[in-house]
Design a protein around this motif. Structure first.
Motif, PDB file in Angstrom:
ATOM      1  N   VAL A  28       0.779  -1.172  -0.102  1.00  0.00           N
ATOM      2  CA  VAL A  28       0.599   0.218  -0.013  1.00  0.00           C
ATOM      3  C   VAL A  28       0.776   1.151  -0.380  1.00  0.00           C
ATOM      4  CG1 VAL A  28      -0.189   0.637   2.303  1.00  0.00           C
ATOM      5  CG2 VAL A  28      -2.552   1.309   0.777  1.00  0.00           C
ATOM      6  N   VAL A  29       1.981   1.513   0.592  1.00  0.00           N
ATOM      7  CA  VAL A  29       3.153   2.430   0.794  1.00  0.00           C
ATOM      8  C   VAL A  29       3.572   2.396  -0.551  1.00  0.00           C
ATOM      9  CG1 VAL A  29       5.243   3.135   1.522  1.00  0.00           C
ATOM     10  CG2 VAL A  29       2.926   2.232   2.855  1.00  0.00           C
ATOM     11  N   THR A  30       3.359   1.153  -1.203  1.00  0.00           N
ATOM     12  CA  THR A  30       4.174   1.827  -2.740  1.00  0.00           C
ATOM     13  C   THR A  30       3.379   1.859  -3.481  1.00  0.00           C
ATOM     14  OG1 THR A  30       5.827  -0.226  -2.597  1.00  0.00           O
ATOM     15  CG2 THR A  30       5.139   0.759  -4.783  1.00  0.00           C
ATOM     16  N   LYS A  31       1.684   2.105  -3.656  1.00  0.00           N
ATOM     17  CA  LYS A  31       0.566   2.407  -4.774  1.00  0.00           C
ATOM     18  C   LYS A  31       0.734   3.407  -3.898  1.00  0.00           C
ATOM     19  CE  LYS A  31      -3.023  -0.203  -4.677  1.00  0.00           C
ATOM     20  NZ  LYS A  31      -2.685  -0.180  -6.299  1.00  0.00           N
ATOM     21  N   GLN A  66       9.762  -1.246  13.437  1.00  0.00           N
ATOM     22  CA  GLN A  66       9.693  -1.694  12.338  1.00  0.00           C
ATOM     23  C   GLN A  66       8.960  -1.491  11.397  1.00  0.00           C
ATOM     24  OE1 GLN A  66       8.343  -6.136  13.251  1.00  0.00           O
ATOM     25  NE2 GLN A  66       9.812  -6.710  11.584  1.00  0.00           N
ATOM     26  N   GLN A  67       7.773  -0.637  10.913  1.00  0.00           N
ATOM     27  CA  GLN A  67       7.355  -0.078  10.121  1.00  0.00           C
ATOM     28  C   GLN A  67       8.043   0.540   9.446  1.00  0.00           C
ATOM     29  OE1 GLN A  67       3.178   0.529   8.982  1.00  0.00           O
ATOM     30  NE2 GLN A  67       3.601   2.676   9.400  1.00  0.00           N
ATOM     31  N   VAL A  68       8.972   2.066   9.744  1.00  0.00           N
ATOM     32  CA  VAL A  68       9.958   2.542   9.292  1.00  0.00           C
ATOM     33  C   VAL A  68      10.828   1.492   9.042  1.00  0.00           C
ATOM     34  CG1 VAL A  68      11.180   4.818  10.333  1.00  0.00           C
ATOM     35  CG2 VAL A  68       9.269   4.640  10.903  1.00  0.00           C
ATOM     36  N   LEU A  69      11.350   1.181   9.420  1.00  0.00           N
ATOM     37  CA  LEU A  69      12.293  -0.057   8.812  1.00  0.00           C
ATOM     38  C   LEU A  69      12.624  -0.685   7.897  1.00  0.00           C
ATOM     39  CD1 LEU A  69      14.054  -0.753  12.136  1.00  0.00           C
ATOM     40  CD2 LEU A  69      14.746   0.880  10.586  1.00  0.00           C
ATOM     41  N   VAL A  70      11.340  -0.675   7.498  1.00  0.00           N
ATOM     42  CA  VAL A  70      10.407  -1.985   6.777  1.00  0.00           C
ATOM     43  C   VAL A  70      10.634  -0.643   5.210  1.00  0.00           C
ATOM     44  CG1 VAL A  70       8.923  -3.023   5.310  1.00  0.00           C
ATOM     45  CG2 VAL A  70       9.622  -3.882   7.587  1.00  0.00           C
ATOM     46  N   ILE A  71      10.209   0.678   5.697  1.00  0.00           N
ATOM     47  CA  ILE A  71      10.108   1.539   4.738  1.00  0.00           C
ATOM     48  C   ILE A  71      11.063   2.022   3.974  1.00  0.00           C
ATOM     49  CG2 ILE A  71       8.391   3.567   4.560  1.00  0.00           C
ATOM     50  CD1 ILE A  71       6.515   2.965   5.593  1.00  0.00           C
ATOM     51  N   LYS A  72      12.286   1.803   5.335  1.00  0.00           N
ATOM     52  CA  LYS A  72      13.298   2.322   4.653  1.00  0.00           C
ATOM     53  C   LYS A  72      14.145   1.571   3.370  1.00  0.00           C
ATOM     54  CE  LYS A  72      14.241   5.950   7.974  1.00  0.00           C
ATOM     55  NZ  LYS A  72      15.010   6.436   9.333  1.00  0.00           N
ATOM     56  N   ARG A  73      14.591   0.057   3.487  1.00  0.00           N
ATOM     57  CA  ARG A  73      14.716  -0.679   3.084  1.00  0.00           C
ATOM     58  C   ARG A  73      14.004  -0.931   1.921  1.00  0.00           C
ATOM     59  NH1 ARG A  73      19.124  -1.968   3.682  1.00  0.00           N
ATOM     60  NH2 ARG A  73      18.945  -1.238   1.785  1.00  0.00           N
ATOM     61  N   MET A  74      13.075  -0.858   1.792  1.00  0.00           N
ATOM     62  CA  MET A  74      11.927  -1.058   0.046  1.00  0.00           C
ATOM     63  C   MET A  74      12.563   0.660  -0.779  1.00  0.00           C
ATOM     64  SD  MET A  74       7.874  -1.082  -0.396  1.00  0.00           S
ATOM     65  CE  MET A  74       7.966   1.098   0.437  1.00  0.00           C
ATOM     66  N   VAL A  75      12.737   1.927   0.200  1.00  0.00           N
ATOM     67  CA  VAL A  75      12.971   3.061  -0.534  1.00  0.00           C
ATOM     68  C   VAL A  75      14.406   3.059  -1.421  1.00  0.00           C
ATOM     69  CG1 VAL A  75      12.734   5.315  -0.402  1.00  0.00           C
ATOM     70  CG2 VAL A  75      11.216   3.962   0.728  1.00  0.00           C
ATOM     71  N   ASP A 121      16.130  -0.029  -1.466  1.00  0.00           N
ATOM     72  CA  ASP A 121      16.850  -1.115  -2.392  1.00  0.00           C
ATOM     73  C   ASP A 121      15.814  -1.214  -3.879  1.00  0.00           C
ATOM     74  OD1 ASP A 121      17.919  -2.366  -0.303  1.00  0.00           O
ATOM     75  OD2 ASP A 121      16.206  -3.935   0.151  1.00  0.00           O
ATOM     76  N   LEU A 122      14.403  -0.423  -3.615  1.00  0.00           N
ATOM     77  CA  LEU A 122      13.843   0.177  -5.169  1.00  0.00           C
ATOM     78  C   LEU A 122      13.777   1.378  -5.439  1.00  0.00           C
ATOM     79  CD1 LEU A 122      10.276  -1.594  -4.153  1.00  0.00           C
ATOM     80  CD2 LEU A 122      12.736  -2.882  -5.094  1.00  0.00           C
ATOM     81  N   ASN A 123      15.150   2.501  -5.615  1.00  0.00           N
ATOM     82  CA  ASN A 123      15.195   3.448  -5.448  1.00  0.00           C
ATOM     83  C   ASN A 123      14.177   4.580  -5.861  1.00  0.00           C
ATOM     84  OD1 ASN A 123      17.565   0.985  -7.340  1.00  0.00           O
ATOM     85  ND2 ASN A 123      18.130   1.960  -6.630  1.00  0.00           N
ATOM     86  N   MET A 124      13.214   4.205  -5.148  1.00  0.00           N
ATOM     87  CA  MET A 124      12.315   5.287  -4.799  1.00  0.00           C
ATOM     88  C   MET A 124      12.858   7.095  -4.314  1.00  0.00           C
ATOM     89  SD  MET A 124       9.578   3.055  -2.725  1.00  0.00           S
ATOM     90  CE  MET A 124       8.427   1.728  -3.610  1.00  0.00           C
ATOM     91  N   HIS A 125      12.297   7.057  -5.084  1.00  0.00           N
ATOM     92  CA  HIS A 125      12.895   8.615  -4.616  1.00  0.00           C
ATOM     93  C   HIS A 125      12.243  10.027  -3.663  1.00  0.00           C
ATOM     94  CE1 HIS A 125      15.133  12.673  -5.877  1.00  0.00           C
ATOM     95  NE2 HIS A 125      14.074  13.574  -6.294  1.00  0.00           N
ATOM     96  N   VAL A 126      11.494   9.654  -2.463  1.00  0.00           N
ATOM     97  CA  VAL A 126      11.216  10.140  -2.020  1.00  0.00           C
ATOM     98  C   VAL A 126      12.322  10.058   0.298  1.00  0.00           C
ATOM     99  CG1 VAL A 126       9.726   7.437  -0.897  1.00  0.00           C
ATOM    100  CG2 VAL A 126       9.294  10.250  -0.174  1.00  0.00           C
ATOM    101  N   LYS A 127      12.122  11.464   0.491  1.00  0.00           N
ATOM    102  CA  LYS A 127      12.959  11.096   1.544  1.00  0.00           C
ATOM    103  C   LYS A 127      12.064  10.515   2.836  1.00  0.00           C
ATOM    104  CE  LYS A 127      15.330  14.160   5.257  1.00  0.00           C
ATOM    105  NZ  LYS A 127      15.587  15.536   4.901  1.00  0.00           N
ATOM    106  N   ILE A 128      12.255   9.678   3.659  1.00  0.00           N
ATOM    107  CA  ILE A 128      11.318   9.092   4.570  1.00  0.00           C
ATOM    108  C   ILE A 128      11.539   9.639   6.069  1.00  0.00           C
ATOM    109  CG2 ILE A 128      10.861   6.741   5.939  1.00  0.00           C
ATOM    110  CD1 ILE A 128      10.189   6.825   3.379  1.00  0.00           C
ATOM    111  N   VAL A 129      10.873  10.483   6.512  1.00  0.00           N
ATOM    112  CA  VAL A 129      11.536  11.173   7.834  1.00  0.00           C
ATOM    113  C   VAL A 129      10.182  10.686   9.327  1.00  0.00           C
ATOM    114  CG1 VAL A 129      11.139  13.209   9.260  1.00  0.00           C
ATOM    115  CG2 VAL A 129      11.129  13.505   6.632  1.00  0.00           C
TER     116      VAL A 129
END
Length: 281
Positions: A131-134, A152-161, A163-171
Motif C-alpha cells: 500500500v505504501v508503494t501504491k 519496524q514499519q519505518v525500517l521496512v519502508i526505508k529498506r524498500m525505498v 532497494d527499489l530506488n524510490m525518490h522519496v525522503k522518509i522522515v
C-alpha cells in the motif's frame, strides 16, 4: 482543504501542484486521527509546501482473524482534525479503488520484516509495503512522514525505498504519549478503563530497561528477562513478544553495543498494543 476519493482526481490535482514547483509531503494514515498523527502533519508542514494525508484502512495488512472490520473509522471527524492541523489535501479512497477485483501484485521486503510484528502477524508487512508503494506511485511525494511507534514499519519502508530506488525522503517522527506514558494509538479506544490502566506497564517496562542501561547493564538476556518479569506482574497483560534487536537490521544480539531496539507487543483483553524504545550503550 481538498478531499479526493479517486486516484484520477488526486493525480490531476497534484499535477497542478507539481507544475507550480511545490514540495509535496505525504502523511500516510489509517484514520481515526490522534495527536500522534497530527505531530506528523506538524513536522510535514515544517518541510513541505503542500501536505497530503492519506486516510485508508488497508485490508491487505490485516490477517483473517484481526480487527479490519472493527477498526475505528470516522472520516468526518478526521477531515476536521486534519484541516485544523493544516493538511492541504486528503486522499481517502475506498478499498475497491486501491484494490480492484483483478489486483494481484504485492511487494515483499525480506529480512527486516520477518521478526517482531512480521513474525506474529504473517503477511502484515507485505500489505504495508504494497500500500505504501501504491501511495508513493499515486501521490509522488518528495517526502513521507511516519511515526516511530511503528519502528519496524519505518525500517521496512526505508529498506524498500533504498532497494527499489524510490525518490522519496522518509522522515520518522518521535512517539507521542499521553501524560502518563501510554503511547498514542487508534486502538486505545478499545481499552476498558481497567485495561487502560494496566497498559501503563508497557511504558514502565521500557523505562526499567533504560534504567538498567544507565546502571551499566549490557547483557541483552538480563534486560529482556527484567522487562518480561515487569510486564508479567500485570495480570491483564498477555505478552505477544518482547525482543531486543539490532538497528537497522533487527537481528538478535547478545550484548548492547551502540544502539538496539527494545520492542513490545502485548494484549490487554482483545486489544494488541505495541511500543518501543531505543537502547544505547
Amino acid at each position: 482543504m481538498r478531499l479526493c476519493k479517486t486516484i484520477e482526481e488526486i493525480r490531476l490535482l497534484l499535477n497542478t501542484v507539481r507544475n507550480k514547483g511545490k514540495y509535496i509531503g505525504l502523511v500516510p494514515t489509517m484514520g481515526f486521527l490522534h495527536q500522534g498523527h497530527l505531530s506528523l502533519v506538524h513536522e510535514a508542514k515544517r518541510h513541505c509546501d503542500v501536505v497530503v494525508m492519506s486516510i485508508f484502512v488497508n485490508p491487505t495488512q490485516f490477517g483473517p482473524n484481526e480487527d479490519y472490520d472493527a477498526y475505528p473509522r470516522d472520516l468526518q471527524r478526521d477531515t476536521s482534525l486534519a484541516a485544523e492541523a493544516g493538511v492541504d489535501i486528503i486522499f481517502a479512497p475506498p478499498a475497491e479503488e486501491m484494490y480492484p477485483q483483478e489486483f494481484s501484485s504485492y511487494v515483499d521486503v525480506t529480512g527486516v520484516s520477518e521478526s517482531l510484528c512480521g513474525g506474529s502477524r504473517p503477511g502484515h508487512f507485505r500489505g504495508v509495503a504494497t500500500v505504501v508503494t501504491k501511495l508513493f506511485n499515486i501521490i509522488q511525494p518528495q517526502a513521507a512522514f511516519f511515526g516511530q511507534k511503528d519502528f519496524q514499519q519505518v525500517l521496512v519502508i526505508k529498506r524498500m525505498v533504498a532497494d527499489l530506488n524510490m525518490h522519496v525522503k522518509i522522515v520518522d517522527v518521535p512517539i507521542m504519549r499521553e501524560i502518563d506514558g501510554l503511547a498514542l494509538s487508534s486502538r486505545n479506544i478499545y481499552l476498558s478503563p481497567e485495561e487502560r490502566q494496566a497498559a501503563l506497564v508497557l511504558y514502565r517496562s521500557l523505562m526499567l530497561a533504560q534504567e538498567l542501561i544507565v546502571n551499566g547493564e549490557r547483557e541483552i538476556r538480563r534486560i529482556k528477562e527484567a522487562v518480561i518479569k515487569a510486564i508479567g506482574a500485570e495480570p491483564r497483560a498477555n505478552i505477544d513478544y518482547v525482543e531486543i534487536l539490532s538497528i537497522p537490521n533487527l537481528t538478535p544480539i547478545d550484548q548492547l553495543k551502540g544502539k538496539a531496539l527494545l520492542a513490545l507487543a502485548v494484549r490487554f483483553g482483545k486489544t494488541r498494543l505495541i511500543d518501543n524504545t531505543v537502547l544505547e550503550a
